[in-house]
Design a protein around this motif. Structure first.
Motif, PDB file in Angstrom:
ATOM      1  N   PRO A 215      22.807  50.393  37.797  1.00 62.01           N
ATOM      2  CA  PRO A 215      23.663  49.495  38.587  1.00 62.01           C
ATOM      3  C   PRO A 215      25.031  50.099  38.875  1.00 62.01           C
ATOM      4  N   GLU A 216      25.640  50.759  37.875  1.00 57.94           N
ATOM      5  CA  GLU A 216      26.911  51.431  38.107  1.00 57.94           C
ATOM      6  C   GLU A 216      26.761  52.536  39.148  1.00 57.94           C
ATOM      7  N   LEU A 217      25.650  53.280  39.075  1.00 56.69           N
ATOM      8  CA  LEU A 217      25.417  54.374  40.026  1.00 56.69           C
ATOM      9  C   LEU A 217      25.330  53.846  41.452  1.00 56.69           C
ATOM     10  N   VAL A 218      24.501  52.831  41.661  1.00 60.80           N
ATOM     11  CA  VAL A 218      24.328  52.268  42.995  1.00 60.80           C
ATOM     12  C   VAL A 218      25.638  51.688  43.503  1.00 60.80           C
ATOM     13  N   THR A 219      26.330  50.929  42.650  1.00 60.62           N
ATOM     14  CA  THR A 219      27.584  50.292  43.042  1.00 60.62           C
ATOM     15  C   THR A 219      28.645  51.321  43.410  1.00 60.62           C
ATOM     16  N   CYS A 220      28.756  52.396  42.604  1.00 56.03           N
ATOM     17  CA  CYS A 220      29.781  53.413  42.860  1.00 56.03           C
ATOM     18  C   CYS A 220      29.493  54.193  44.141  1.00 56.03           C
ATOM     19  N   ILE A 221      28.228  54.522  44.387  1.00 55.54           N
ATOM     20  CA  ILE A 221      27.879  55.244  45.612  1.00 55.54           C
ATOM     21  C   ILE A 221      28.234  54.408  46.830  1.00 55.54           C
ATOM     22  N   ILE A 222      27.875  53.128  46.791  1.00 54.81           N
ATOM     23  CA  ILE A 222      28.179  52.247  47.916  1.00 54.81           C
ATOM     24  C   ILE A 222      29.681  52.105  48.095  1.00 54.81           C
ATOM     25  N   ALA A 223      30.410  51.970  46.986  1.00 56.89           N
ATOM     26  CA  ALA A 223      31.866  51.814  47.055  1.00 56.89           C
ATOM     27  C   ALA A 223      32.529  53.040  47.674  1.00 56.89           C
ATOM     28  N   VAL A 224      32.112  54.239  47.234  1.00 57.61           N
ATOM     29  CA  VAL A 224      32.705  55.481  47.750  1.00 57.61           C
ATOM     30  C   VAL A 224      32.364  55.665  49.221  1.00 57.61           C
ATOM     31  N   ARG A 225      31.131  55.317  49.604  1.00 63.64           N
ATOM     32  CA  ARG A 225      30.743  55.448  51.011  1.00 63.64           C
ATOM     33  C   ARG A 225      31.560  54.534  51.908  1.00 63.64           C
ATOM     34  N   HIS A 226      32.114  53.460  51.331  1.00 69.10           N
ATOM     35  CA  HIS A 226      32.974  52.546  52.080  1.00 69.10           C
ATOM     36  C   HIS A 226      34.456  52.791  51.782  1.00 69.10           C
ATOM     37  N   ASN A 227      34.755  53.982  51.217  1.00 72.90           N
ATOM     38  CA  ASN A 227      36.126  54.393  50.912  1.00 72.90           C
ATOM     39  C   ASN A 227      36.828  53.459  49.925  1.00 72.90           C
ATOM     40  N   GLN A 228      36.059  52.770  49.090  1.00 72.73           N
ATOM     41  CA  GLN A 228      36.632  51.903  48.059  1.00 72.73           C
ATOM     42  C   GLN A 228      36.659  52.683  46.734  1.00 72.73           C
ATOM     43  N   PHE A 229      37.530  53.719  46.692  1.00 67.69           N
ATOM     44  CA  PHE A 229      37.557  54.606  45.543  1.00 67.69           C
ATOM     45  C   PHE A 229      38.057  53.912  44.276  1.00 67.69           C
ATOM     46  N   ALA A 230      39.025  53.001  44.429  1.00 68.60           N
ATOM     47  CA  ALA A 230      39.555  52.288  43.267  1.00 68.60           C
ATOM     48  C   ALA A 230      38.481  51.412  42.634  1.00 68.60           C
ATOM     49  N   VAL A 231      37.629  50.819  43.463  1.00 72.11           N
ATOM     50  CA  VAL A 231      36.541  49.983  42.942  1.00 72.11           C
ATOM     51  C   VAL A 231      35.550  50.852  42.170  1.00 72.11           C
ATOM     52  N   ALA A 232      35.232  52.042  42.703  1.00 73.17           N
ATOM     53  CA  ALA A 232      34.267  52.929  42.051  1.00 73.17           C
ATOM     54  C   ALA A 232      34.779  53.409  40.690  1.00 73.17           C
ATOM     55  N   LEU A 233      35.998  53.946  40.669  1.00 71.17           N
ATOM     56  CA  LEU A 233      36.548  54.441  39.412  1.00 71.17           C
ATOM     57  C   LEU A 233      36.827  53.303  38.433  1.00 71.17           C
ATOM     58  N   GLY A 234      37.316  52.182  38.958  1.00 72.70           N
ATOM     59  CA  GLY A 234      37.557  51.027  38.110  1.00 72.70           C
ATOM     60  C   GLY A 234      36.269  50.515  37.498  1.00 72.70           C
ATOM     61  N   ASN A 235      35.172  50.597  38.253  1.00 70.69           N
ATOM     62  CA  ASN A 235      33.876  50.162  37.756  1.00 70.69           C
ATOM     63  C   ASN A 235      33.426  51.017  36.571  1.00 70.69           C
ATOM     64  N   ILE A 236      33.553  52.346  36.696  1.00 69.18           N
ATOM     65  CA  ILE A 236      33.138  53.240  35.610  1.00 69.18           C
ATOM     66  C   ILE A 236      34.029  53.058  34.392  1.00 69.18           C
ATOM     67  N   LEU A 237      35.343  53.033  34.618  1.00 67.59           N
ATOM     68  CA  LEU A 237      36.271  52.833  33.502  1.00 67.59           C
ATOM     69  C   LEU A 237      36.015  51.492  32.824  1.00 67.59           C
ATOM     70  N   GLY A 238      35.927  50.442  33.637  1.00 69.14           N
ATOM     71  CA  GLY A 238      35.709  49.111  33.088  1.00 69.14           C
ATOM     72  C   GLY A 238      34.389  49.013  32.350  1.00 69.14           C
TER      73      GLY A 238
END
Length: 308
Positions: A215-238
């Motif tokens: 789930p983290e992998l799918v969410t982060c890929i989608i976030a980065v593809r939409h230029n939502q880098f803070a969401v991606a990194l925040g997701n992994i850290l969180g």
């Protein structure tokens, strides 16, 4: 044992994960704009919680069933997978060339590194008492309250004119889809592993950790593809913080954990460099070659796990 059902579960789980990841990221970003909340907070809390639900359910269920090694291996292995697999593949798919504010996650990284040290110590002593679990859970509540006030400066300038109820419903639905998809996926790989006679601890550190980290992998890929880098990194850290405080802490608070520390020697050794690698990535952009190094390191870690 026939491998047809596990294969169907694997494919079905992946499809549900993709749909759930799409809903979660889009709903989280919309909700942040509606409520004028910093995207980093959404990634550190709501998205991290939604994508960590598989680990939470699996660890509590395993610990109550007397399989503390599965619960511990799941949480610790997921933290390693979040960096080696999730961050590695995310950078390969969409390198973070543009970046958020360099110090946006500085204090969150400190919290994550401290908790990684605590987890390594717990792996060495082979036990997590109930009182330690209660402290970890309470500490996570304080961390969320502190994070919200710390990221107030990153509030978007304007809100979005959209339905709050619809966004919350989509976020909950996306989180449910992530948990359901991961459940089917893990059931499939566990059935396959059981048929091949793979030990519980190795399954938890590798197969279960990978499955519950998808789930983290799918969410982060989608976030980065939409230029939502803070969401991606925040997701992994969180997620890494959540894995230690809520997943391990919550499972130990319900029932104390006792396990063989010799099963997690390599895991403990891998936790430190991966935690520092994640901290470094929050301060500077990550190129594709960095993702390649992280992914290859994770593959080597899995190889040595199965060879030990």
């Amino acid at each position: 044992m026939s491998l047809l059902l596990p294969f169907v579960q694997l494919i079905g789980g992946l499809v549900i994960l993709l749909v759930g990841g799409t809903f979660t990221v889009h709903a989280a970003v919309r909700l942040a704009m509606i409520l004028r909340l910093p995207p980093a907070i959404i990634g550190l809390t709501m998205v991290a919680f939604g994508t960590s639900l598989p680990e939470l359910v699996a660890s509590i269920y395993a610990n109550l069933g007397g399989y503390a090694d599965i619960a511990v291996g799941n949480a610790a292995g997921s933290n390693i997978a979040n960096v080696g697999l999730v961050l590695g593949v995310t950078l390969l798919v969409g390198p973070i060339l543009k970046h958020h504010k360099p110090a946006q996650f500085a204090s969150d990284c400190i919290v994550m590194l401290i908790l990684a040290g605590v987890l390594i110590f717990l792996l060495l002593i082979g036990m997590i008492p109930r009182w330690v679990g209660l402290i970890l859970v309470a500490g996570h509540g304080g961390y969320i309250f502190w994070s919200y006030h710390k990221h107030q400066a990153d509030v978007p300038a304007t809100g979005e004119n959209a339905s709050l109820a619809l966004s919350v419903t989509a976020l909950i639905g996306g989180g449910f889809g992530l948990a359901l998809g991961a459940h089917f996926l893990v059931e499939g790989v566990l059935a396959t592993g059981s048929a091949l006679g793979i030990p519980h601890a190795i399954l938890a550190i590798s197969v279960v950790a990978i499955g519950t980290s998808l789930p983290e992998l799918v969410t982060c890929i989608i976030a980065v593809r939409h230029n939502q880098f803070a969401v991606a990194l925040g997701n992994i850290l969180g997620s890494n913080i959540f894995n230690i405080t809520i997943i391990l802490g919550g499972a130990a608070a319900i029932h104390p954990m006792m396990f063989d520390p010799s099963l997690f020697v390599l895991t403990g050794a891998m936790l430190l460099p991966t935690s520092f690698a994640l901290a470094l990535m929050t301060f500077r952009p990550g190129a594709r070659w960095v993702g390649g190094v992280l992914l290859l390191s994770y593959i080597a870690f899995l190889y040595y796990q199965f060879q030990s």
